[in-house]
Write a protein that holds these residues in place. Sequence first.
Motif, PDB file in Angstrom:
ATOM      1  N   GLU A   1      15.406  -1.663  -3.799  1.00  0.00           N
ATOM      2  CA  GLU A   1      15.647  -0.519  -2.832  1.00  0.00           C
ATOM      3  C   GLU A   1      14.262  -0.605  -2.162  1.00  0.00           C
ATOM      4  N   ARG A   2      13.165  -0.459  -3.049  1.00  0.00           N
ATOM      5  CA  ARG A   2      12.026  -0.576  -2.342  1.00  0.00           C
ATOM      6  C   ARG A   2      11.342  -1.349  -1.391  1.00  0.00           C
ATOM      7  N   GLU A   3      11.587  -2.663  -1.998  1.00  0.00           N
ATOM      8  CA  GLU A   3      11.402  -3.914  -1.381  1.00  0.00           C
ATOM      9  C   GLU A   3      12.205  -3.968   0.149  1.00  0.00           C
ATOM     10  N   GLN A   4      13.528  -3.637   0.054  1.00  0.00           N
ATOM     11  CA  GLN A   4      14.370  -3.560   1.416  1.00  0.00           C
ATOM     12  C   GLN A   4      13.583  -2.581   2.449  1.00  0.00           C
ATOM     13  N   LEU A   5      13.562  -1.435   2.141  1.00  0.00           N
ATOM     14  CA  LEU A   5      13.065  -0.453   2.636  1.00  0.00           C
ATOM     15  C   LEU A   5      11.563  -0.923   3.478  1.00  0.00           C
ATOM     16  N   TRP A   6      10.587  -1.407   2.473  1.00  0.00           N
ATOM     17  CA  TRP A   6       9.453  -1.736   2.972  1.00  0.00           C
ATOM     18  C   TRP A   6       9.548  -2.832   3.981  1.00  0.00           C
ATOM     19  N   ALA A   7      10.250  -3.859   3.677  1.00  0.00           N
ATOM     20  CA  ALA A   7      10.432  -4.846   4.535  1.00  0.00           C
ATOM     21  C   ALA A   7      10.910  -4.727   5.987  1.00  0.00           C
ATOM     22  N   LYS A   8      11.974  -3.586   5.763  1.00  0.00           N
ATOM     23  CA  LYS A   8      12.508  -3.137   7.234  1.00  0.00           C
ATOM     24  C   LYS A   8      11.052  -2.380   7.883  1.00  0.00           C
ATOM     25  N   GLU A   9      10.416  -1.700   7.155  1.00  0.00           N
ATOM     26  CA  GLU A   9       9.444  -0.792   7.908  1.00  0.00           C
ATOM     27  C   GLU A   9       8.538  -1.786   8.397  1.00  0.00           C
TER      28      GLU A   9
ATOM     29  N   ALA B   1       8.599  -4.956   9.308  1.00  0.00           N
ATOM     30  CA  ALA B   1       9.112  -5.586  10.619  1.00  0.00           C
ATOM     31  C   ALA B   1       9.177  -4.428  11.739  1.00  0.00           C
ATOM     32  N   LEU B   2       9.234  -3.171  11.549  1.00  0.00           N
ATOM     33  CA  LEU B   2       9.182  -2.251  12.899  1.00  0.00           C
ATOM     34  C   LEU B   2       7.630  -2.060  13.053  1.00  0.00           C
TER      35      LEU B   2
END
Length: 171
Positions: free
Chosen positions: A135-143, A145-146
């Motif tokens: 969960e942390r990795e997915q949220l971090w990767a999305k952030e 990218a933004l």
Amino acid sequence: MSDPSTTSANDVAVPDGNTWNERIIAEFRANTGYVAWSSEAEFAAGRPVPPRMPGFDERGMPLILVHNIGARSGRKRINPLFFQPVDNGWAVFGTHGGSPRDPAWVRNLMANPRVTVEVGTRTVPAMARLAQGEEREQLWAKEVALVPKFAEFEATAGRQIPVVVLERVDG
């Protein structure tokens, strides 16, 4: 989105307009959750909202205000934070502008996870929890990218940036 500057580093108790965070809180409330972009001169002088970033319109950055209790002091705090919407709330990121230490609000939220979140003109009760694993990795990767600057913050900090999820609480 979350905070790519040191905005969240300073807790604010009762806003009176004397600090940058207090000014950001006033601007947030006057503009239903948005804070205008800083000019290059303002940013260089320490205004905690960055120069214009791709992907955001002329209104500036949408923020949330997280009301929490100080871990050590027990005092009420307000932290203006950039955020990433998640299913039932918001994710916020303890970048602290690349500092080697987590911002104080992370410690506050872990010690006292019951918070309220001002979003636009609403105030919503929420529960804070640290995102971990996938969960942390997915949220971090999305952030990242933004806001690619976040990757620089993590590298400079020499620590894993905490990702905190603020989940809405019914009632």
